[in-house]
Design a protein around this motif. Structure first.
Motif, PDB file in Angstrom:
ATOM      1  N   GLN A 179       0.851  -1.055   0.052  1.00 13.79           N
ATOM      2  CA  GLN A 179       0.148   0.150   0.009  1.00 13.79           C
ATOM      3  C   GLN A 179       1.049   1.385   0.060  1.00 13.79           C
ATOM      4  OE1 GLN A 179      -2.647  -0.325   3.450  1.00 13.79           O
ATOM      5  NE2 GLN A 179      -3.516  -2.034   2.678  1.00 13.79           N
ATOM      6  N   VAL A 180       2.109   1.054  -0.021  1.00 13.09           N
ATOM      7  CA  VAL A 180       3.005   2.340   0.101  1.00 13.09           C
ATOM      8  C   VAL A 180       2.816   3.377  -0.752  1.00 13.09           C
ATOM      9  CG1 VAL A 180       5.351   3.138   0.001  1.00 13.09           C
ATOM     10  CG2 VAL A 180       4.903   1.371   1.691  1.00 13.09           C
ATOM     11  N   PRO A 181       2.796   3.075  -2.263  1.00 18.85           N
ATOM     12  CA  PRO A 181       2.556   3.982  -3.140  1.00 18.85           C
ATOM     13  C   PRO A 181       1.383   4.863  -2.951  1.00 18.85           C
ATOM     14  CG  PRO A 181       3.237   1.930  -4.217  1.00 18.85           C
ATOM     15  CD  PRO A 181       2.717   1.652  -2.649  1.00 18.85           C
ATOM     16  N   ASP A 182       0.416   4.246  -2.410  1.00 19.31           N
ATOM     17  CA  ASP A 182      -0.959   5.099  -2.166  1.00 19.31           C
ATOM     18  C   ASP A 182      -1.550   4.912  -0.796  1.00 19.31           C
ATOM     19  OD1 ASP A 182      -2.496   6.703  -3.380  1.00 19.31           O
ATOM     20  OD2 ASP A 182      -4.290   5.300  -4.066  1.00 19.31           O
ATOM     21  N   MET A 183      -0.434   4.844   0.227  1.00 21.02           N
ATOM     22  CA  MET A 183      -1.027   4.675   1.414  1.00 21.02           C
ATOM     23  C   MET A 183      -1.820   5.752   2.066  1.00 21.02           C
ATOM     24  SD  MET A 183       1.672   4.137   4.847  1.00 21.02           S
ATOM     25  CE  MET A 183       2.124   2.426   4.296  1.00 21.02           C
ATOM     26  N   PHE A 184      -1.647   7.078   1.610  1.00 18.53           N
ATOM     27  CA  PHE A 184      -2.494   7.936   2.309  1.00 18.53           C
ATOM     28  C   PHE A 184      -3.381   8.489   1.323  1.00 18.53           C
ATOM     29  CE2 PHE A 184       1.898   8.429   4.078  1.00 18.53           C
ATOM     30  CZ  PHE A 184       1.567   7.751   5.401  1.00 18.53           C
ATOM     31  N   HIS A 185      -4.255   7.797   0.601  1.00 17.65           N
ATOM     32  CA  HIS A 185      -4.823   8.194  -0.458  1.00 17.65           C
ATOM     33  C   HIS A 185      -6.080   8.626   0.466  1.00 17.65           C
ATOM     34  CE1 HIS A 185      -7.254   8.557  -4.197  1.00 17.65           C
ATOM     35  NE2 HIS A 185      -8.202   7.792  -3.622  1.00 17.65           N
ATOM     36  N   SER A 186      -6.680   8.051   1.239  1.00 18.31           N
ATOM     37  CA  SER A 186      -8.014   8.504   1.937  1.00 18.31           C
ATOM     38  C   SER A 186      -7.752   9.898   2.768  1.00 18.31           C
ATOM     39  CB  SER A 186      -8.544   7.503   2.964  1.00 18.31           C
ATOM     40  OG  SER A 186      -8.831   6.356   2.211  1.00 18.31           O
ATOM     41  N   GLN A 187      -6.692  10.125   3.387  1.00 21.50           N
ATOM     42  CA  GLN A 187      -6.188  11.277   4.101  1.00 21.50           C
ATOM     43  C   GLN A 187      -6.200  12.264   3.033  1.00 21.50           C
ATOM     44  OE1 GLN A 187      -4.911   8.261   4.588  1.00 21.50           O
ATOM     45  NE2 GLN A 187      -5.420   7.777   6.496  1.00 21.50           N
ATOM     46  N   LYS A 188      -5.438  12.129   1.996  1.00 23.02           N
ATOM     47  CA  LYS A 188      -5.388  13.073   0.865  1.00 23.02           C
ATOM     48  C   LYS A 188      -6.612  13.525   0.254  1.00 23.02           C
ATOM     49  CE  LYS A 188      -4.333  11.988  -3.305  1.00 23.02           C
ATOM     50  NZ  LYS A 188      -3.712  11.482  -4.373  1.00 23.02           N
ATOM     51  N   GLU A 189      -7.694  12.660   0.216  1.00 20.32           N
ATOM     52  CA  GLU A 189      -8.908  13.068  -0.403  1.00 20.32           C
ATOM     53  C   GLU A 189      -9.510  13.864   0.563  1.00 20.32           C
ATOM     54  OE1 GLU A 189     -10.331  12.498  -3.617  1.00 20.32           O
ATOM     55  OE2 GLU A 189      -7.999  11.783  -3.986  1.00 20.32           O
ATOM     56  N   TYR A 190      -9.711  13.559   1.978  1.00 19.48           N
ATOM     57  CA  TYR A 190     -10.038  14.273   2.702  1.00 19.48           C
ATOM     58  C   TYR A 190      -9.513  15.585   2.944  1.00 19.48           C
ATOM     59  CZ  TYR A 190     -11.731  15.985   7.217  1.00 19.48           C
ATOM     60  OH  TYR A 190     -12.180  16.867   8.545  1.00 19.48           O
ATOM     61  N   VAL A 191      -8.289  15.709   2.838  1.00 18.51           N
ATOM     62  CA  VAL A 191      -7.674  17.249   2.948  1.00 18.51           C
ATOM     63  C   VAL A 191      -8.034  18.009   1.693  1.00 18.51           C
ATOM     64  CG1 VAL A 191      -5.380  18.427   2.931  1.00 18.51           C
ATOM     65  CG2 VAL A 191      -5.847  16.326   4.538  1.00 18.51           C
ATOM     66  N   PHE A 192      -7.923  17.516   0.574  1.00 18.39           N
ATOM     67  CA  PHE A 192      -8.210  18.260  -0.737  1.00 18.39           C
ATOM     68  C   PHE A 192      -9.628  18.539  -0.642  1.00 18.39           C
ATOM     69  CE2 PHE A 192      -4.782  16.244  -3.726  1.00 18.39           C
ATOM     70  CZ  PHE A 192      -3.944  17.030  -3.044  1.00 18.39           C
ATOM     71  N   SER A 193     -10.783  17.726  -0.232  1.00 19.75           N
ATOM     72  CA  SER A 193     -12.142  18.064  -0.074  1.00 19.75           C
ATOM     73  C   SER A 193     -12.416  19.213   0.920  1.00 19.75           C
ATOM     74  CB  SER A 193     -12.784  17.077   0.466  1.00 19.75           C
ATOM     75  OG  SER A 193     -14.151  17.273   0.429  1.00 19.75           O
ATOM     76  N   ALA A 194     -11.476  19.273   2.085  1.00 14.19           N
ATOM     77  CA  ALA A 194     -11.690  20.334   3.205  1.00 14.19           C
ATOM     78  C   ALA A 194     -11.295  21.558   2.459  1.00 14.19           C
ATOM     79  CB  ALA A 194     -10.865  19.764   4.525  1.00 14.19           C
ATOM     80  N   MET A 195      -9.969  21.576   1.989  1.00 12.42           N
ATOM     81  CA  MET A 195      -9.361  22.705   1.528  1.00 12.42           C
ATOM     82  C   MET A 195     -10.585  23.413   0.520  1.00 12.42           C
ATOM     83  SD  MET A 195      -5.696  21.565   0.785  1.00 12.42           S
ATOM     84  CE  MET A 195      -5.320  23.038  -0.088  1.00 12.42           C
TER      85      MET A 195
END
Length: 237
Positions: A86-102
């Protein structure tokens, strides 16, 4: 560890193939800088997206699927391999949440604060006071010229001076935007009465458009008010 990782670069060099060890190191730095509780630049995440531990280590990266190592249980090995995959996309859910919040919260608030106006609330309030004072001076002078029937009537055109200041200050307060400060000096307030040059092209484009609209509005209202006081017949009391 978190302090050390928070200052390390998170960008991978692209001058050669990206190894698993480099991916793990980058993910570890991202975790230490933004996701570990108490990190220097910790971002808020809902409980369901928080990561409480980082299973992999860049100092001792796990080998590719070759079987459990010495002293390593099968379950531990499988969890390690799953994390490695999962390393290449380990933080995908966190990234999507941050982008959505921004996109939905931070960016609109930034636009309202900086891209739709160049004044702070304190500075806008000062302009409201100055605008009301200038308007009182203009109206008092205008009524005095009318009821004293001062000749020649063309003297009333000088009322455009206090009316222009009054309307400029009042409209600047309403829109939290000073067109002179922007169009002439290209400045925007950061804190009350402290300014910086506007350099971001997109923000500058929005501000210039609103500043032109404010300038036209001030000119139209000033002209209407001045003509009204000029057109009213004089009547000495």
């Amino acid at each position: 560890m978190a302090k050390r990782l928070s200052r390390a670069p998170t960008i991978l060099p692209r001058d050669g193939p990206v190894s698993h060890a480099a991916l793990i190191a980058s993910a570890e730095r991202i975790y230490g800088r933004y996701l570990v509780p108490g990190a220097e630049k910790e971002i808020y995440l809902p409980p369901s997206l928080r990561i409480h531990s980082f299973m992999l280590s860049s100092d001792n990266p796990p080998p590719m699927a070759t079987g459990p190592g010495l002293g390593q249980g099968k379950e531990e090995y499988e969890m390690e391999q799953a994390a490695l995959a999962q390393v290449p996309d380990m933080f995908h859910s966190q990234k999507e949440y941050v982008f959505s919040a921004m996109e939905q919260d931070a960016f609109p608030r930034f636009l309202r604060a900086k891209a739709f106006g160049n004044l702070t609330p304190v500075s806008a309030l000062v302009r409201l006071v100055l605008g009301l004072l200038s308007l009182w001076i203009g109206l008092s002078t205008g009524f005095a010229l009318i009821f004293l029937d001062i000749k020649p009537k063309s003297k009333r055109f000088f009322l455009f001076i206090p009316f222009t200041l009054a309307i400029l200050f009042l409209v600047s307060h309403q829109y939290e935007l000073d067109p002179i400060l922007l169009l002439v000096f290209n400045q925007s307030e950061t804190t009350p009465f402290r300014t910086l040059a506007v350099r971001e092209p997109y923000v500058k484009k929005l501000l210039v458009g609103r500043a032109i609209w404010v300038s036209v509005l001030v000119a139209v209202l000033t002209t209407i008010l001045t003509i009204i006081f000029w057109a009213v017949p004089g009547h000495r009391l």
